[in-house]
Scaffold this motif. Structure first.
Motif, mmCIF file in Angstrom:
data_model
loop_
_atom_site.group_PDB
_atom_site.id
_atom_site.type_symbol
_atom_site.label_atom_id
_atom_site.label_comp_id
_atom_site.label_asym_id
_atom_site.label_seq_id
_atom_site.Cartn_x
_atom_site.Cartn_y
_atom_site.Cartn_z
ATOM 1 N N LEU A 287 24.254 -2.073 -136.688
ATOM 2 C CA LEU A 287 24.091 -3.451 -136.547
ATOM 3 C C LEU A 287 24.032 -4.365 -137.855
ATOM 4 N N LEU A 288 23.590 -3.678 -139.006
ATOM 5 C CA LEU A 288 23.507 -4.462 -140.424
ATOM 6 C C LEU A 288 24.658 -4.679 -141.103
ATOM 7 N N VAL A 289 25.592 -3.587 -140.915
ATOM 8 C CA VAL A 289 26.667 -3.502 -141.752
ATOM 9 C C VAL A 289 27.838 -4.192 -140.680
ATOM 10 N N ASP A 290 28.027 -3.881 -139.562
ATOM 11 C CA ASP A 290 29.465 -4.064 -138.737
ATOM 12 C C ASP A 290 28.930 -5.502 -137.995
ATOM 13 N N ARG A 291 27.837 -5.811 -137.865
ATOM 14 C CA ARG A 291 27.553 -7.075 -136.785
ATOM 15 C C ARG A 291 28.369 -7.216 -135.761
ATOM 16 N N PRO A 292 28.270 -6.146 -134.725
ATOM 17 C CA PRO A 292 29.063 -5.974 -133.782
ATOM 18 C C PRO A 292 29.167 -7.229 -132.829
ATOM 19 N N TRP A 293 27.959 -7.971 -132.831
ATOM 20 C CA TRP A 293 28.178 -9.172 -131.806
ATOM 21 C C TRP A 293 29.018 -10.242 -132.547
ATOM 22 N N SER A 294 29.584 -10.011 -133.742
ATOM 23 C CA SER A 294 30.363 -11.286 -134.173
ATOM 24 C C SER A 294 32.118 -10.821 -134.096
ATOM 25 N N LEU A 295 32.196 -9.534 -133.660
ATOM 26 C CA LEU A 295 33.625 -8.976 -133.626
ATOM 27 C C LEU A 295 34.059 -9.473 -132.213
ATOM 28 N N PRO A 296 35.524 -9.547 -132.281
ATOM 29 C CA PRO A 296 36.312 -9.826 -130.821
ATOM 30 C C PRO A 296 35.917 -8.745 -129.836
ATOM 31 N N LEU A 297 36.058 -9.409 -128.731
ATOM 32 C CA LEU A 297 35.646 -8.292 -127.593
ATOM 33 C C LEU A 297 36.703 -7.236 -127.504
ATOM 34 N N PRO A 298 36.142 -5.914 -127.456
ATOM 35 C CA PRO A 298 37.209 -5.046 -127.488
ATOM 36 C C PRO A 298 37.871 -4.796 -125.816
ATOM 37 N N SER A 299 39.241 -4.230 -125.734
ATOM 38 C CA SER A 299 39.726 -4.077 -124.709
ATOM 39 C C SER A 299 38.959 -3.205 -123.793
ATOM 40 N N ALA A 300 39.383 -3.169 -122.506
ATOM 41 C CA ALA A 300 38.613 -2.090 -121.831
ATOM 42 C C ALA A 300 39.264 -0.464 -122.255
ATOM 43 N N GLY A 301 40.339 -0.347 -122.661
ATOM 44 C CA GLY A 301 40.578 0.877 -123.174
ATOM 45 C C GLY A 301 39.950 1.507 -124.330
ATOM 46 N N ALA A 302 39.469 0.569 -125.226
ATOM 47 C CA ALA A 302 38.561 0.847 -126.230
ATOM 48 C C ALA A 302 37.168 1.436 -125.984
ATOM 49 N N LEU A 303 36.822 0.430 -124.890
ATOM 50 C CA LEU A 303 35.383 0.643 -124.361
ATOM 51 C C LEU A 303 35.476 1.837 -123.598
ATOM 52 N N LEU A 304 36.393 2.256 -122.876
ATOM 53 C CA LEU A 304 36.497 3.597 -121.966
ATOM 54 C C LEU A 304 36.710 4.716 -123.132
ATOM 55 N N SER A 305 37.266 4.416 -124.121
ATOM 56 C CA SER A 305 37.281 5.593 -125.062
ATOM 57 C C SER A 305 36.201 5.764 -125.864
ATOM 58 N N VAL A 306 35.247 4.965 -126.002
ATOM 59 C CA VAL A 306 34.016 5.135 -126.718
ATOM 60 C C VAL A 306 33.145 5.873 -125.790
ATOM 61 N N ALA A 307 33.216 5.479 -124.321
ATOM 62 C CA ALA A 307 32.343 6.301 -123.371
ATOM 63 C C ALA A 307 32.855 7.524 -123.303
ATOM 64 N N GLY A 308 34.119 7.786 -123.185
ATOM 65 C CA GLY A 308 34.604 9.009 -123.319
ATOM 66 C C GLY A 308 34.253 9.970 -124.291
ATOM 67 N N LEU A 309 34.223 9.310 -125.595
ATOM 68 C CA LEU A 309 33.973 10.175 -126.750
ATOM 69 C C LEU A 309 32.272 10.473 -126.545
ATOM 70 N N ALA A 310 31.574 9.637 -126.013
ATOM 71 C CA ALA A 310 30.184 9.811 -125.935
ATOM 72 C C ALA A 310 29.674 10.900 -124.894
ATOM 73 N N LEU A 311 30.334 10.532 -123.799
ATOM 74 C CA LEU A 311 29.850 11.128 -122.383
ATOM 75 C C LEU A 311 30.614 12.477 -122.455
ATOM 76 N N LEU A 312 31.840 12.504 -122.902
ATOM 77 C CA LEU A 312 32.566 13.862 -122.585
ATOM 78 C C LEU A 312 32.684 14.860 -123.900
ATOM 79 N N SER A 313 32.856 14.075 -124.842
ATOM 80 C CA SER A 313 33.082 14.720 -126.279
ATOM 81 C C SER A 313 31.823 15.179 -126.879
ATOM 82 N N THR A 314 31.031 14.431 -126.628
ATOM 83 C CA THR A 314 29.564 14.900 -127.320
ATOM 84 C C THR A 314 28.543 15.637 -126.260
ATOM 85 N N ALA A 315 27.905 14.592 -125.324
ATOM 86 C CA ALA A 315 26.964 15.040 -124.538
ATOM 87 C C ALA A 315 27.397 16.296 -123.349
ATOM 88 N N PHE A 316 28.514 16.134 -122.773
ATOM 89 C CA PHE A 316 29.127 17.207 -121.831
ATOM 90 C C PHE A 316 29.447 18.203 -122.632
#
Length: 304
Positions: A200-229
Motif C-alpha cells: 500500500l505504501l510503495v505501490d499505492r494500488p488505488w492509483s494504478l489503472p484498473l487491471p484486466s480480468a485476465g490479470a485479476l484471475l491470474s492473481v486469484a489463481g496464484l493465491a488460491l491454486l498455487s499457494t493455498a491449494f
C-alpha cells in the motif's frame, strides 16, 4: 509411492508450475509488491477458513508467531517478490528452471547451519554439476552490463537461496510440535501483515489503472491454486509419502512451467536453457542419490 501418490505429485507440480504462468500474466499489469501481497493475503484467508472447517486453530504464543514471521519472510516475502520482479524481465520457463536450484542451495546451507545434514562427496558433485547448469543458462551475457535479464536471473536465484534458508529455518516447527497446516496458515498470515502495508505504501494500488480480468484471475489463481491449494496438496503428500519423495516435485515443476509458457504465453527458450536444465537435473539426481543406489544394487544382484 503408490499410484495415487504419484498422481498427487504430478498435480502438485502442475499447480506450482502454474504459478509462473499466473505471474507472467499478472506482472504485465500489476507491480510486484501488489501481486505478492494479494497472493499471501488471499491464501491466508483460504487457509484460515480450511483450519476453521477442520476445527483447528492457530497457536497464540509469542515465540511461535515470531517463528511464523521469520518463515514468512524467508519462504514468502523475499522469494515471492524476487521471482515476480524477475519474471518482469525473463520468461516464466527460465524462471522455473532457475528456481529448481533450490535443493542445490539447500544442501550447502544445511551443511553450514546444521550438524546432521553434512555434504558428502556425491552431494558436492551434485552441487557442482547443478551450478554448472546455472552458469550455462545465464551464459556469456553475464559480462554484458546492459543485458537486463542478468539481474532478473540473479533475483530468481536469490529466491531459491531464500527458500533454502527457509527449509533449514522451518525445521524448528517440528520441534515445537506444530502440525504442518497451521504452520502454513501461520506463515502466510504473518507475511500478509508484513507485505500488505508495504504494498500500500510503495505501490499505492488505488492509483494504478484498473487491471484486466485476465490479470485479476491470474492473481486469484496464484493465491488460491498455487499457494493455498498447493500447501494442502503438499502437506497431504508429505504425510503419505515422506519428505524425500515430495522433493521429486522439483524435477517436474519446470516441465509444466515451460509447457504453460510456450503454449499460453508464446515463450521460447534457447537450447542452452534446456541443456542447463539437464545439468541441474543431473545435479539433483546426484544429491538425491536413490537412482544411483538402485543402479549399484542392481549391478550387485546381477553379478551375484
Amino acid at each position: 509411492m503408490a499410484v495415487s501418490d504419484w498422481a498427487l505429485l504430478v498435480l502438485l507440480s502442475v499447480v506450482w508450475g502454474g504459478s509462473f504462468l499466473f505471474v507472467g500474466i499478472a506482472v504485465k499489469e500489476l507491480p510486484p509488491l501488489t501481486i505478492v501481497a494479494l497472493r499471501v493475503v488471499l491464501a491466508a484467508i483460504v487457509l484460515r477458513l480450511v483450519l476453521a472447517v477442520m476445527g483447528m486453530g492457530l497457536p497464540r504464543e509469542r515465540s511461535v508467531w515470531l517463528a511464523f514471521l521469520g518463515m514468512g519472510i524467508l519462504n514468502n516475502a523475499i522469494p515471492f517478490t524476487l521471482i515476480v520482479w524477475g519474471q518482469s524481465h525473463i520468461a516464466s520457463g527460465l524462471a522455473s528452471i532457475l528456481n529448481a536450484t533450490t535443493p542445490l542451495f539447500t544442501v550447502v546451507v544445511a551443511h553450514a547451519l546444521t550438524t546432521d545434514e553434512r555434504l558428502t562427496g556425491q552431494r558436492m558433485a551434485g552441487v557442482v554439476v547443478g551450478f554448472a547448469g546455472v552458469a550455462l543458462m545465464i551464459g556469456a551475457t553475464a559480462f554484458e552490463v546492459r543485458d537486463a535479464s542478468i539481474p532478473a536471473q540473479v533475483a530468481v536465484l536469490g529466491a531459491a537461496l531464500s527458500y533454502a534458508f527457509a527449509g533449514v529455518f522451518g525445521r524448528r516447527f517440528k520441534a515445537m510440535g506444530l502440525a504442518p497446516l497451521p504452520t502454513a496458515a501461520g506463515q502466510v498470515t504473518a507475511s500478509s501483515v508484513l507485505l500488505l502495508p508495504l504494498a500500500l505504501l510503495v505501490d499505492r494500488p488505488w492509483s494504478l489503472p484498473l487491471p484486466s480480468a485476465g490479470a485479476l484471475l491470474s492473481v486469484a489463481g496464484l493465491a488460491l491454486l498455487s499457494t493455498a491449494f498447493a500447501y494442502i496438496l503438499f502437506f497431504r503428500l508429505l504425510a503419505r509419502a515422506g519428505a524425500t519423495n515430495v522433493g521429486l516435485v522439483t524435477f517436474l515443476i519446470p516441465v509444466s512451467a515451460i509447457l504453460f509458457g510456450g503454449l499460453i504465453l508464446g515463450e521460447r527458450l534457447e537450447l542452452r536453457h534446456f541443456a542447463g536444465m539437464g545439468l541441474i537435473g543431473a545435479g539433483l539426481i546426484l544429491i538425491d542419490g536413490r537412482l544411483l543406489s538402485g543402479l549399484r544394487a542392481s549391478r550387485l544382484s546381477s553379478s551375484a
